[in-house]
Design a protein around this motif. Sequence first.
Motif, PDB file in Angstrom:
ATOM      1  N   GLN A  41     -28.823  19.777   5.078  1.00 49.16           N
ATOM      2  CA  GLN A  41     -27.852  18.464   5.918  1.00 49.16           C
ATOM      3  C   GLN A  41     -27.135  18.079   5.010  1.00 49.16           C
ATOM      4  OE1 GLN A  41     -32.074  19.759   4.692  1.00 49.16           O
ATOM      5  NE2 GLN A  41     -32.187  19.846   7.373  1.00 49.16           N
ATOM      6  N   ILE A  77     -30.049  17.242  10.970  1.00 54.80           N
ATOM      7  CA  ILE A  77     -30.527  16.237  10.999  1.00 54.80           C
ATOM      8  C   ILE A  77     -31.876  16.393  10.839  1.00 54.80           C
ATOM      9  CG2 ILE A  77     -30.417  13.558  12.173  1.00 54.80           C
ATOM     10  CD1 ILE A  77     -27.476  14.458  13.546  1.00 54.80           C
ATOM     11  N   ASN A  79     -36.087  15.136  10.722  1.00 56.15           N
ATOM     12  CA  ASN A  79     -36.917  14.195  11.005  1.00 56.15           C
ATOM     13  C   ASN A  79     -38.347  14.128  10.903  1.00 56.15           C
ATOM     14  OD1 ASN A  79     -38.003  14.788  13.382  1.00 56.15           O
ATOM     15  ND2 ASN A  79     -35.231  14.075  14.432  1.00 56.15           N
ATOM     16  N   LYS A 140     -34.628  14.171   3.263  1.00 53.47           N
ATOM     17  CA  LYS A 140     -32.988  13.222   3.623  1.00 53.47           C
ATOM     18  C   LYS A 140     -33.172  12.763   5.271  1.00 53.47           C
ATOM     19  CE  LYS A 140     -28.185  13.597   4.866  1.00 53.47           C
ATOM     20  NZ  LYS A 140     -26.811  13.664   4.575  1.00 53.47           N
ATOM     21  N   TYR A 141     -33.745  11.494   5.523  1.00 54.50           N
ATOM     22  CA  TYR A 141     -33.634  10.653   6.865  1.00 54.50           C
ATOM     23  C   TYR A 141     -35.128  11.694   7.353  1.00 54.50           C
ATOM     24  CZ  TYR A 141     -28.474  10.878   8.109  1.00 54.50           C
ATOM     25  OH  TYR A 141     -27.187  11.775   7.737  1.00 54.50           O
ATOM     26  N   GLN A 142     -36.099  10.889   6.279  1.00 51.64           N
ATOM     27  CA  GLN A 142     -37.299  10.762   6.548  1.00 51.64           C
ATOM     28  C   GLN A 142     -38.400   9.975   5.944  1.00 51.64           C
ATOM     29  OE1 GLN A 142     -39.029  14.997   7.327  1.00 51.64           O
ATOM     30  NE2 GLN A 142     -36.675  15.428   6.062  1.00 51.64           N
ATOM     31  N   ARG A 232     -38.428   4.917   3.554  1.00 51.97           N
ATOM     32  CA  ARG A 232     -36.816   4.193   3.202  1.00 51.97           C
ATOM     33  C   ARG A 232     -36.843   3.233   3.119  1.00 51.97           C
ATOM     34  NH1 ARG A 232     -33.450   7.629   7.503  1.00 51.97           N
ATOM     35  NH2 ARG A 232     -35.864   7.241   8.947  1.00 51.97           N
ATOM     36  N   SER A 259     -23.437  15.440   8.980  1.00 49.37           N
ATOM     37  CA  SER A 259     -25.750  14.450   8.703  1.00 49.37           C
ATOM     38  C   SER A 259     -26.029  13.935   9.902  1.00 49.37           C
ATOM     39  CB  SER A 259     -24.426  14.071   7.870  1.00 49.37           C
ATOM     40  OG  SER A 259     -23.554  12.499   8.164  1.00 49.37           O
ATOM     41  N   ASN A 264     -29.049   8.433  12.879  1.00 49.47           N
ATOM     42  CA  ASN A 264     -30.105   8.410  11.503  1.00 49.47           C
ATOM     43  C   ASN A 264     -29.878   7.083  10.187  1.00 49.47           C
ATOM     44  OD1 ASN A 264     -31.843  10.149  12.156  1.00 49.47           O
ATOM     45  ND2 ASN A 264     -29.293  11.281  12.396  1.00 49.47           N
ATOM     46  N   ALA A 265     -28.475   7.038   9.845  1.00 50.16           N
ATOM     47  CA  ALA A 265     -28.520   5.644   8.777  1.00 50.16           C
ATOM     48  C   ALA A 265     -27.949   4.504   9.226  1.00 50.16           C
ATOM     49  CB  ALA A 265     -28.189   6.479   8.133  1.00 50.16           C
ATOM     50  N   THR A 268     -29.782   2.249  11.587  1.00 49.77           N
ATOM     51  CA  THR A 268     -31.641   2.378  11.704  1.00 49.77           C
ATOM     52  C   THR A 268     -30.994   1.020   9.939  1.00 49.77           C
ATOM     53  OG1 THR A 268     -31.510   4.464   9.668  1.00 49.77           O
ATOM     54  CG2 THR A 268     -32.233   3.965  12.216  1.00 49.77           C
ATOM     55  N   PRO A 272     -29.862   7.457   3.301  1.00 50.53           N
ATOM     56  CA  PRO A 272     -30.949   8.641   3.771  1.00 50.53           C
ATOM     57  C   PRO A 272     -31.740   9.211   2.984  1.00 50.53           C
ATOM     58  CG  PRO A 272     -28.021   7.638   3.867  1.00 50.53           C
ATOM     59  CD  PRO A 272     -28.751   7.024   3.266  1.00 50.53           C
TER      60      PRO A 272
END
Length: 315
Positions: A41, A77, A79, A140-142, A232, A259, A264-265, A268, A272
Amino acid sequence: MLSRPFSIAAFLVASLASSAASAGVVTVTSYDMVNGNGATQYTTPTGGQNYFDFSYTKTGESTPAPNAGTNGSPNPIPNNSNATNVLTGGTGKLTDGVIATNNFSLVSGSNGTISNGFTPATSPYYSSLNGQPSQYVGWKYQDPTIAFHLAGGSMVSQINLYVAANGSGGLVGAPGNVTLSIGSTLLNASEYTETISPYTGGNPYASSTALITITLSKAMSSSDLFTLQLFRGALEQDGYDYENQYWDPINKKFNDPLSGFQENAWDTQLEPWIMVSEVEFLAAVPEPSTWLMMIAGFLAVGTLSLRRRRQLATA
């Protein structure tokens, strides 16, 4: 000599003053979750920087599970819906009793030990950590969900989560919110309080660790399933700096497609990475009023017993 009921009551009175210190950590028999993420990631995979639960071992086994050192999601990426490696039926880093004493940036390669310690003149400490187990599991991203099975026989009143703190850098931040489910029921926010505070421990390099405390308004049986979901937090300054560094205004895209930072960051506005070192469940301590009722009960029983013996002696 005091009768036995009076002796018990005296003991309880002595214990009342120290009851707050008697709260114990409830044993976690197993926890279930998607494993953490790692080099896959990253913008430039290095073969290191893997935040997996390397020590995760299934109950009854002596060595870590084969998938303990495997990425929770092989996708660049990840999720919540495309995770492929779920850990179940065991315990690992999150309940090993080790609270992080170093920065999350001291990470491991493929074997779960720190390999990137260094020795600048001002900070010789880091090199001594090489070869020691890494201390964080990261996603990450979760918004990871972790289900905890506890040893029965206790009433849980508090949950402590030791996490990488806001301001740690590296696109890492503390969870912005944590929800709690008991069994299949999601608790209402009014049923507990959630606070966050710095945690430094005894190590000068632990300033990147924070303590999230969840205090239940009503203690819950440890026989129930406790499920935490970590969400997050808001994008921090390092995220804005990252956007300025990698954004291509001419082509209107990021020069960092691997990434997925933009969708994703940036879009949103969420930091991350979430990283967790340890989770503790604390047993409830009886309220002073409960102790006083118990003492009063013992005194009443003792008084009645003494009165009956006197009546028998004079009969």
